[in-house]
Design a protein around this motif. Structure first.
Motif, PDB file in Angstrom:
ATOM      1  N   ILE A 385      17.301  63.556  39.959  1.00 42.26           N
ATOM      2  CA  ILE A 385      16.305  62.992  39.042  1.00 42.26           C
ATOM      3  C   ILE A 385      15.012  63.792  39.111  1.00 42.26           C
ATOM      4  O   ILE A 385      14.423  63.950  40.184  1.00 42.26           O
ATOM      5  CB  ILE A 385      16.040  61.511  39.379  1.00 42.26           C
ATOM      6  CG1 ILE A 385      17.336  60.704  39.213  1.00 42.26           C
ATOM      7  CG2 ILE A 385      14.932  60.948  38.509  1.00 42.26           C
ATOM      8  CD1 ILE A 385      17.185  59.234  39.541  1.00 42.26           C
ATOM      9  N   ASP A 386      14.594  64.291  37.961  1.00 40.31           N
ATOM     10  CA  ASP A 386      13.336  65.039  37.866  1.00 40.31           C
ATOM     11  C   ASP A 386      12.187  64.089  38.209  1.00 40.31           C
ATOM     12  O   ASP A 386      11.976  63.090  37.510  1.00 40.31           O
ATOM     13  CB  ASP A 386      13.161  65.584  36.450  1.00 40.31           C
ATOM     14  CG  ASP A 386      11.975  66.530  36.325  1.00 40.31           C
ATOM     15  OD1 ASP A 386      10.902  66.204  36.889  1.00 40.31           O
ATOM     16  OD2 ASP A 386      12.116  67.571  35.678  1.00 40.31           O
ATOM     17  N   PRO A 387      11.426  64.389  39.276  1.00 38.65           N
ATOM     18  CA  PRO A 387      10.367  63.454  39.690  1.00 38.65           C
ATOM     19  C   PRO A 387       9.233  63.320  38.682  1.00 38.65           C
ATOM     20  O   PRO A 387       8.514  62.316  38.687  1.00 38.65           O
ATOM     21  CB  PRO A 387       9.869  64.057  41.014  1.00 38.65           C
ATOM     22  CG  PRO A 387      10.264  65.490  40.966  1.00 38.65           C
ATOM     23  CD  PRO A 387      11.529  65.545  40.172  1.00 38.65           C
ATOM     24  N   SER A 388       9.076  64.286  37.798  1.00 40.53           N
ATOM     25  CA  SER A 388       7.971  64.215  36.833  1.00 40.53           C
ATOM     26  C   SER A 388       8.354  63.473  35.563  1.00 40.53           C
ATOM     27  O   SER A 388       7.498  62.886  34.886  1.00 40.53           O
ATOM     28  CB  SER A 388       7.494  65.632  36.472  1.00 40.53           C
ATOM     29  OG  SER A 388       8.548  66.398  35.914  1.00 40.53           O
ATOM     30  N   THR A 389       9.662  63.455  35.228  1.00 38.33           N
ATOM     31  CA  THR A 389      10.093  62.807  33.980  1.00 38.33           C
ATOM     32  C   THR A 389      11.036  61.625  34.214  1.00 38.33           C
ATOM     33  O   THR A 389      11.308  60.870  33.273  1.00 38.33           O
ATOM     34  CB  THR A 389      10.818  63.820  33.076  1.00 38.33           C
ATOM     35  OG1 THR A 389      12.028  64.250  33.732  1.00 38.33           O
ATOM     36  CG2 THR A 389       9.927  65.025  32.794  1.00 38.33           C
ATOM     37  N   ASP A 390      11.546  61.484  35.435  1.00 39.24           N
ATOM     38  CA  ASP A 390      12.543  60.460  35.779  1.00 39.24           C
ATOM     39  C   ASP A 390      13.852  60.648  35.023  1.00 39.24           C
ATOM     40  O   ASP A 390      14.676  59.725  34.920  1.00 39.24           O
ATOM     41  CB  ASP A 390      12.010  59.043  35.520  1.00 39.24           C
ATOM     42  CG  ASP A 390      10.979  58.616  36.554  1.00 39.24           C
ATOM     43  OD1 ASP A 390      11.027  59.140  37.678  1.00 39.24           O
ATOM     44  OD2 ASP A 390      10.131  57.762  36.232  1.00 39.24           O
ATOM     45  N   GLU A 391      14.068  61.850  34.488  1.00 36.98           N
ATOM     46  CA  GLU A 391      15.314  62.132  33.780  1.00 36.98           C
ATOM     47  C   GLU A 391      16.314  62.784  34.733  1.00 36.98           C
ATOM     48  O   GLU A 391      15.941  63.525  35.647  1.00 36.98           O
ATOM     49  CB  GLU A 391      15.058  63.058  32.586  1.00 36.98           C
ATOM     50  CG  GLU A 391      14.201  62.423  31.495  1.00 36.98           C
ATOM     51  CD  GLU A 391      13.960  63.379  30.333  1.00 36.98           C
ATOM     52  OE1 GLU A 391      14.374  64.553  30.443  1.00 36.98           O
ATOM     53  OE2 GLU A 391      13.366  62.953  29.326  1.00 36.98           O
ATOM     54  N   ILE A 392      17.589  62.518  34.494  1.00 38.33           N
ATOM     55  CA  ILE A 392      18.646  63.138  35.291  1.00 38.33           C
ATOM     56  C   ILE A 392      18.851  64.562  34.790  1.00 38.33           C
ATOM     57  O   ILE A 392      18.988  64.807  33.593  1.00 38.33           O
ATOM     58  CB  ILE A 392      19.950  62.331  35.177  1.00 38.33           C
ATOM     59  CG1 ILE A 392      19.761  60.949  35.799  1.00 38.33           C
ATOM     60  CG2 ILE A 392      21.105  63.064  35.853  1.00 38.33           C
ATOM     61  CD1 ILE A 392      20.947  60.023  35.631  1.00 38.33           C
ATOM     62  N   SER A 393      18.850  65.511  35.734  1.00 39.39           N
ATOM     63  CA  SER A 393      18.993  66.912  35.354  1.00 39.39           C
ATOM     64  C   SER A 393      19.761  67.641  36.443  1.00 39.39           C
ATOM     65  O   SER A 393      20.373  67.022  37.318  1.00 39.39           O
ATOM     66  CB  SER A 393      17.612  67.538  35.141  1.00 39.39           C
ATOM     67  OG  SER A 393      16.918  67.617  36.384  1.00 39.39           O
TER      68      SER A 393
END
Length: 573
Positions: A385-393
């Motif tokens: 999880i991208d800590p800046s966007t909370d999106e899974i990447s």
């Protein structure tokens, strides 16, 4: 059907379901795709690992060694599965007679001695909650564990009983060794012939409380249940590649979660022998002789031990080892290559936490990509999880999906609801570690989220730079932290521990900096170096937070140390 018959039938069903899950993983130990796709965690309403699993093994393989401990002087202490089951029944009954009740918390502070395993099994039978702790704790640490842990009983060595004066007077106190006034004598448990408590524990009842090692903050109190570690370590068993009949040696100190991982639950889930070499000071040559003499088949050690082992002549010993494992911190590719060249075995790295069992690993029979921790283990769904966007990447914080939560995940941090809610936010358990995932699903560790830093707007992974540093023959260990810089915000600085036979010098500093310059992209270049010991937790993990703070203070004050060098001290080659 009588109540007793009903309980017996229930126990039989539970044992069968656990065995089916165990056998599935053993059968597919080299078939990762099938194991990952089809494995399902067994679910129980009631579960007691000592009664429902260990006793079944004690009946099936009574003469197989459950535990073997080799002392430095050559003395061997061994217990079969049948002997261990019987002794743990005595210990459970004896402690209950002394006043221990289901749910009571037991602080267990013992070295690698047979009573440690007898006590752990006994506590499980009695429905007690164990708080394993290392013998290296300070007096203040012990007082903190007793107070914050709500301890009701203490089991420790006779030699250490004096440390509990005034802090454990309210406890049931058990001394292992010579008799101590006002303490119960552990050896008396061997004469116990009374009733044996077989507590019908609920699966969600507490079993273990672990204080984390605290690399960046005060230790947290991690709470596990009757299933989260006993059942959950099926994933650890699979990662190690354990099979019935294996002789498994894991280098780990009692009191830490990894000791329960690989010296209790994973090997005994497999029906293997827990093997210990009980040394006071690590000696690579002696360890290699033990591996050869006692027919060890599976071997797990932290990176620090592997780095010491490769300084010995590995090719001079003929081992029967089938599986080599490393855990605790990421293992540098250079070490993997040297072991492979000597033994023809590839060390397989893996990843997990006190809060879980093994989550990610390079499993038997699968391709190992140097530098990668492997792929998610059966029973775990891992998201980055991208800590800046909370999106899974493909780059981000290692997180475990909670729909549903896997069996091995902790219940939470005891008496810290806000902290628990924070790490369980957004439908995921957040590990605090950062990684990247490639097109084949292999996950590579980047670092603790607190350790990753920016230099000239580039994100720097300390581990990546440390992996290059340790390839230099003069470097035994290294830690990279940001050093404040007025132009670049920060530059990478390496704290280096030298290998045997090397001494700090300006010339060697220049040589190591040049080596890094040749093997790293310009933006990752290590620009400062200092020869110094590395601060560590008592579990052996490097406290980079301490190095960061010290480095910032030194730069701010203009302080210099004897063995610190800057790339500006050297002419460009």
């Amino acid at each position: 059907m009588s109540p007793a018959d009903s309980t017996e039938q229930s126990t039989t069903d539970v044992t069968r379901e656990f065995r089916e899950a165990r056998d599935f993983l053993v059968a597919h130990r080299e078939d990762y795709e099938t194991a990952y796709r089809d494995f399902r965690w067994p679910h129980f309403d009631r579960f007691n690992w000592a009664r429902d699993w260990f006793d079944a093994l004690a009946v099936e393989q009574p003469e197989v060694a459950a535990l073997t401990i080799v002392e430095e002087d050559g003395e061997v202490n061994s217990r079969t599965y049948a002997e261990m089951a019987e002794r743990s029944r005595q210990v459970a009954g004896w402690l209950t007679q002394a006043g221990l009740q289901p749910g009571d918390r037991v602080l267990v502070v013992l070295g690698n001695t047979v009573p440690l395993w007898e006590t752990m099994l006994g506590c499980i039978r009695a429905g007690a909650v164990m708080i394993p702790a290392t013998t290296l704790l300070t007096d203040a640490d012990l007082a903190d564990r007793i107070e914050r842990g709500g301890v009701r009983a203490v089991v420790t060595s006779s030699a250490d009983t004096g440390r509990y004066a005034g802090i454990a007077d309210h406890c049931i106190r058990v001394a292992v060794g010579e008799p101590v006034p006002n303490w119960l004598v552990y050896d008396d448990s061997a004469q116990y012939e009374g009733p044996v408590p077989e507590v019908d524990t609920a699966a969600n009842d507490s079993l273990l409380l672990y204080f984390t090692s605290g690399t960046t903050s005060q230790p947290k109190l991690v709470e596990h249940t009757q299933v989260s570690y006993p059942v959950g370590h099926l994933s650890t068993m699979y990662w190690i590649g354990l099979q019935p009949g294996d002789v498994h040696l894991n280098v780990s100190s009692p009191g830490w979660a990894k000791h329960s991982w690989s010296n209790v639950f994973a090997p005994w889930n497999a029906g293997a022998t827990v093997f210990l070499y009980n040394y006071t000071r690590f000696d690579a040559e002696k360890m290699l002789r033990v591996l050869q003499t006692y027919g060890v088949t599976t071997f797990c050690a932290p990176p620090t031990v592997w780095r010491m082992l490769i300084q010995a002549d590995l090719s001079a010993v003929k081992v029967q080892i089938r599986e080599c494992i490393s855990a605790g911190e990421p293992l540098n590719p250079e070490v993997i290559e040297q072991v492979r060249n000597a033994w023809g075995i590839t060390i397989r790295d893996g990843y997990g936490q006190t809060e879980t069992t093994a989550q990610i690993g390079n499993t038997p029979g699968q391709e190992v990509k140097l530098g990668s921790m492997g792929r998610p283990l059966p029973g775990y769904t891992i998201a980055l999880i991208d800590p800046s966007t909370d999106e899974i990447s493909d780059d981000g914080e290692i997180s475990i999906e909670l729909a549903p939560a896997p069996v091995p995940l902790m219940r939470g941090y005891r008496d810290a609801r806000e902290l628990t809610d924070d790490v369980m936010r957004g439908g995921h358990y957040h590990t605090g570690d950062v990684a990247s995932r490639d097109e084949d699903g292999y996950i590579t560790y980047v670092g603790r989220s607190d350790d990753v830093f920016k230099a000239s707007d580039y994100r720097i992974s300390p581990f990546e730079l440390e992996s290059v540093l340790i390839e230099h023959p003069a470097v035994a260990e290294a830690a990279v932290v940001p050093s404040p810089d007025p132009v670049r915000l920060a530059v990478p600085k390496a704290y280096v521990v030298l290998a045997a036979g090397h001494e700090p010098s300006r010339e060697l500093a220049g040589e190591i900096l040049q080596f890094c310059r040749d093997h790293l992209a310009p933006y990752k270049r290590i620009r400062r170096i200092e020869f110094a010991d590395l601060p560590k937790t008592i579990s052996g993990k490097i406290r980079r937070v301490e190095l960061r703070e010290d480095e910032a203070a030194k730069v701010d004050s203009g302080q210099t140390t004897q063995h610190a060098y800057d790339e500006a001290d050297f002419k460009e080659g």
